[in-house]
Design a protein around this motif. Structure first.
Motif, PDB file in Angstrom:
ATOM      1  N   UNK A  21       0.849  -1.224  -0.020  1.00 32.79           N
ATOM      2  CA  UNK A  21       0.019  -0.078  -0.023  1.00 32.79           C
ATOM      3  C   UNK A  21       0.859   1.458  -0.030  1.00 32.79           C
ATOM      4  N   UNK A  22       0.927   1.923  -1.225  1.00 34.99           N
ATOM      5  CA  UNK A  22       1.789   3.248  -1.184  1.00 34.99           C
ATOM      6  C   UNK A  22       0.777   4.183  -1.871  1.00 34.99           C
ATOM      7  N   UNK A  23       0.678   5.336  -1.740  1.00 36.02           N
ATOM      8  CA  UNK A  23      -0.383   6.146  -2.415  1.00 36.02           C
ATOM      9  C   UNK A  23      -0.450   6.126  -3.901  1.00 36.02           C
ATOM     10  N   UNK A  24       0.713   6.029  -4.366  1.00 28.75           N
ATOM     11  CA  UNK A  24       0.794   6.050  -6.011  1.00 28.75           C
ATOM     12  C   UNK A  24      -0.130   4.917  -6.561  1.00 28.75           C
ATOM     13  N   UNK A  25      -0.471   3.831  -5.595  1.00 23.70           N
ATOM     14  CA  UNK A  25      -1.422   2.685  -6.093  1.00 23.70           C
ATOM     15  C   UNK A  25      -2.712   2.796  -5.381  1.00 23.70           C
ATOM     16  N   UNK A  26      -2.710   3.102  -3.922  1.00 20.53           N
ATOM     17  CA  UNK A  26      -3.948   3.051  -3.272  1.00 20.53           C
ATOM     18  C   UNK A  26      -4.852   4.519  -3.328  1.00 20.53           C
ATOM     19  N   UNK A  27      -4.173   5.434  -3.635  1.00 19.81           N
ATOM     20  CA  UNK A  27      -5.037   6.469  -3.660  1.00 19.81           C
ATOM     21  C   UNK A  27      -5.412   6.896  -5.284  1.00 19.81           C
ATOM     22  N   UNK A  28      -5.343   6.164  -5.987  1.00 17.06           N
ATOM     23  CA  UNK A  28      -5.480   6.298  -7.401  1.00 17.06           C
ATOM     24  C   UNK A  28      -6.466   5.343  -8.256  1.00 17.06           C
ATOM     25  N   UNK A  29      -7.436   5.821  -8.680  1.00 18.45           N
ATOM     26  CA  UNK A  29      -8.396   4.978  -9.545  1.00 18.45           C
ATOM     27  C   UNK A  29      -8.019   4.519 -10.852  1.00 18.45           C
ATOM     28  N   UNK A  30      -8.659   3.882 -11.526  1.00 18.55           N
ATOM     29  CA  UNK A  30      -8.417   3.636 -13.066  1.00 18.55           C
ATOM     30  C   UNK A  30      -7.563   2.487 -13.217  1.00 18.55           C
ATOM     31  N   UNK A  31      -6.979   2.261 -14.600  1.00 14.75           N
ATOM     32  CA  UNK A  31      -6.292   1.249 -14.963  1.00 14.75           C
ATOM     33  C   UNK A  31      -4.801   1.192 -14.265  1.00 14.75           C
ATOM     34  N   UNK A  32      -4.132   0.072 -14.018  1.00 17.52           N
ATOM     35  CA  UNK A  32      -2.979   0.129 -13.304  1.00 17.52           C
ATOM     36  C   UNK A  32      -1.865   0.804 -13.859  1.00 17.52           C
ATOM     37  N   UNK A  33      -1.998   0.644 -15.216  1.00 18.98           N
ATOM     38  CA  UNK A  33      -0.664   1.123 -16.098  1.00 18.98           C
ATOM     39  C   UNK A  33      -0.912   2.575 -16.707  1.00 18.98           C
ATOM     40  N   UNK A  34      -2.114   2.946 -17.121  1.00 18.93           N
ATOM     41  CA  UNK A  34      -2.455   4.255 -17.896  1.00 18.93           C
ATOM     42  C   UNK A  34      -3.445   4.968 -17.206  1.00 18.93           C
ATOM     43  N   UNK A  35      -3.440   6.399 -17.720  1.00 18.42           N
ATOM     44  CA  UNK A  35      -4.235   7.135 -17.276  1.00 18.42           C
ATOM     45  C   UNK A  35      -5.831   7.019 -17.878  1.00 18.42           C
ATOM     46  N   UNK A  36      -6.614   7.860 -17.545  1.00 15.08           N
ATOM     47  CA  UNK A  36      -8.185   7.334 -17.926  1.00 15.08           C
ATOM     48  C   UNK A  36      -7.823   7.765 -19.822  1.00 15.08           C
ATOM     49  N   UNK A  37      -7.042   8.652 -19.995  1.00 11.50           N
ATOM     50  CA  UNK A  37      -6.606   9.087 -21.581  1.00 11.50           C
ATOM     51  C   UNK A  37      -5.870   8.034 -22.380  1.00 11.50           C
ATOM     52  N   UNK A  38      -5.682   7.064 -21.562  1.00 12.83           N
ATOM     53  CA  UNK A  38      -4.722   5.714 -22.285  1.00 12.83           C
ATOM     54  C   UNK A  38      -3.318   6.057 -22.230  1.00 12.83           C
ATOM     55  N   UNK A  39      -2.846   7.194 -21.670  1.00 13.30           N
ATOM     56  CA  UNK A  39      -1.119   7.494 -21.432  1.00 13.30           C
ATOM     57  C   UNK A  39      -0.562   6.734 -20.152  1.00 13.30           C
ATOM     58  N   UNK A  40       0.793   6.245 -20.391  1.00 21.22           N
ATOM     59  CA  UNK A  40       1.119   5.800 -19.190  1.00 21.22           C
ATOM     60  C   UNK A  40       1.340   6.677 -18.251  1.00 21.22           C
TER      61      UNK A  40
END
Length: 491
Positions: free
Chosen positions: A94-113
């Motif tokens: 559990x780190x903020x970059x994972x647990x405080x971020x929704x969406x795809x594991x690898x890309x933003x909602x716009x499909x960018x890494x």
């Protein structure tokens, strides 16, 4: 042995591709073989929310804090749970970059890494290294770490610097994804300057995470014997063929298994009618039900083709778009397609469906239950992939007596047999990846479909194979033993 299995996704908690299926199934098979295993995953927000929402008052907590890991003065919470429906213990980092971020594991909602993917997955690997070394305040230390794809690769480099560290095995699920970052990532992550050279992590002016696994792991695996050979060639080596040739003695290809309980036509709750080899006649009922569901004409004498997958160039869609209109115009086939991806492909197939509404059904997106019904209802499953490390849909198809028609490459070549021997053939293959070769093979399939006895024999052959993870797990166990031997000899 004690095995730490590191992945960035695992079904059913989080899935974007085939890695999740492997990480959700192989640990179960290894535990069944007597090993103590811990599956380490990022604590994505969606995973934590799902586990909390699934909690029942009459059950023990599905999610509990297992401890904390100190990374340079920053405490990282470690959650413990079980993979739903299994005995697999899961540790969620559990780190903020994972647990405080929704969406795809690898890309933003716009499909960018995500711009901080280097720091996110490097931190995951650091936590995994601490867990593997028994330094997380938990009475458990790994004998072996099995890391997967670029997201888990850096743990191999970290453990190579440790005294008395576990052995490492690194699996490539798709070499096309390297985990590439700019030179500044070396400084952001505090990596040793000597790693910035072609023999280690530098790749044409970029930092390559996947090379950490390919260079430092004791043993390398990929997901089929043919793909293991192909990635050693300039054509499919993605610029890493030289490194893979240099490590060819450590490289093995192991075909993925499938969950034979979830993919079992005799007990599949998604199907209109269950069936097996002895009741293969019932498969026709599923074909009829699927056509009704998708608005296709009820035409049992027509060959019904299926396709499920990402609508991207790799999947050979240009070959299909150049071949199918002719067959549809002649009224030879019907097609059920499920998938999403590149907009141009989505538009091309939906446009074709408008021209042939009773012969071609296109469902954009993904629907697990519909995927099962397509596998059961169609006669032929299409996989004309330009490259395919392993592939799972062709294995699901074999299990369901649906004959795969595939480009003879990677795991498709290793699992689908197209021969003149009626006792061994279980599908159709074509090569090279050309419109002419695909068209000729479709014609062969159409001709065989007119011979019900020969067609049924090929279906029986398909349904007779062993596609379980037990077989694959035994092969991984052998690789683990070799990795431990390598580690011991080089200690």
């Amino acid at each position: 042995m004690n095995i730490l299995f590191l992945a960035s996704e695992a079904f059913p908690l989080i899935k974007t591709g085939g890695l999740a299926d492997v990480a959700g199934a192989l640990p179960r098979a290894l535990i069944k073989r007597g090993h103590s295993l811990r599956l380490v995953l990022p604590a994505y927000r969606s995973v934590l929310e799902r586990l909390r929402s699934d909690q029942r008052e009459d059950k023990p907590p599905a999610l509990k804090v297992r401890g904390q890991i100190d990374l340079d003065g920053t405490p990282v919470t470690l959650w413990q749970t079980r993979l739903p429906g299994t005995r697999v213990q899961v540790w969620l980092v559990d780190i903020p970059a994972f647990s405080e971020r929704a969406g795809n594991p690898y890309v933003t909602p716009e499909g960018v890494d995500w711009p901080d993917n280097d720091q996110r997955f490097y931190t995951l690997c650091r936590a995994a290294a601490e867990l593997a070394m028994g330094r997380a305040g938990i009475d458990w230390k790994a004998d072996l770490v099995h890391a997967n794809d670029w997201q888990g690769a850096m743990v191999c480099e970290m453990l190579a610097r440790e005294a008395a560290s576990p052995a490492t095995v690194f699996t490539v699920h798709n070499l096309a994804y390297h985990g590439l970052f700019d030179y500044q990532a070396m400084h952001r992550l505090g990596l040793a300057p000597w790693l910035w050279q072609p023999d280690f992590l530098e790749f044409y002016g970029q930092l390559s995470f996947i090379k950490a696994g390919l260079v430092f792991a004791q043993r390398l695996t990929t997901v089929s014997p043919s793909y293991a050979r192909e990635i050693q060639t300039p054509e499919l080596g993605c610029g890493l063929d030289g490194l893979l040739r240099a490590r060819r003695e450590a490289l093995s290809g192991i075909i993925n298994g499938i969950d034979v309980q979830a993919w079992n036509p005799a007990r599949d709750p998604c199907l209109a009618v269950p069936y097996d080899r002895r009741r293969l006649v019932r498969k026709a009922d599923n074909k009829r039900a699927l056509c009704t569901e998708l608005g296709l004409a009820d035409a049992p004498d027509k060959l019904l083709l299926g396709f499920i997958g990402r609508l991207v160039e790799q999947k050979g869609l240009d070959l299909l778009l150049a071949t199918l209109p002719e067959l549809l115009a002649r009224g030879d086939v019907q097609i059920a397609l499920l998938g999403s991806g590149v907009k141009a492909y989505e538009q091309a197939f939906t446009g074709l469906a408008q021209d042939y509404p009773q012969s071609l059904s296109v469902t954009l997106g993904y629907d697990e239950a519909l995927a099962h019904r397509i596998e059961a209802g169609v006669d032929v499953f299409l996989m004309p992939s330009l490259f395919e490390p392993c592939g799972l849909n062709q294995i699901y198809s074999l299990r369901y007596g649906t004959l795969p028609l595939v480009h003879a490459v990677g795991g498709l070549k290793d699992t689908v047999i197209d021969s003149d021997d009626p006792q061994t053939a279980n599908g159709f293959t074509f090569a090279p990846a050309s419109v002419e070769a695909l068209r000729a093979t479709l014609k062969r399939a159409l001709a065989l479909y007119q011979d019900p006895e020969a067609w049924q024999q090929r279906q029986w052959n398909a349904m007779s194979g062993d596609y379980s993870w037990d077989r694959s797990a035994a092969e991984y166990e052998r690789i683990y033993e070799l990795a431990l031997e390598d580690k011991k000899q080089n200690a």
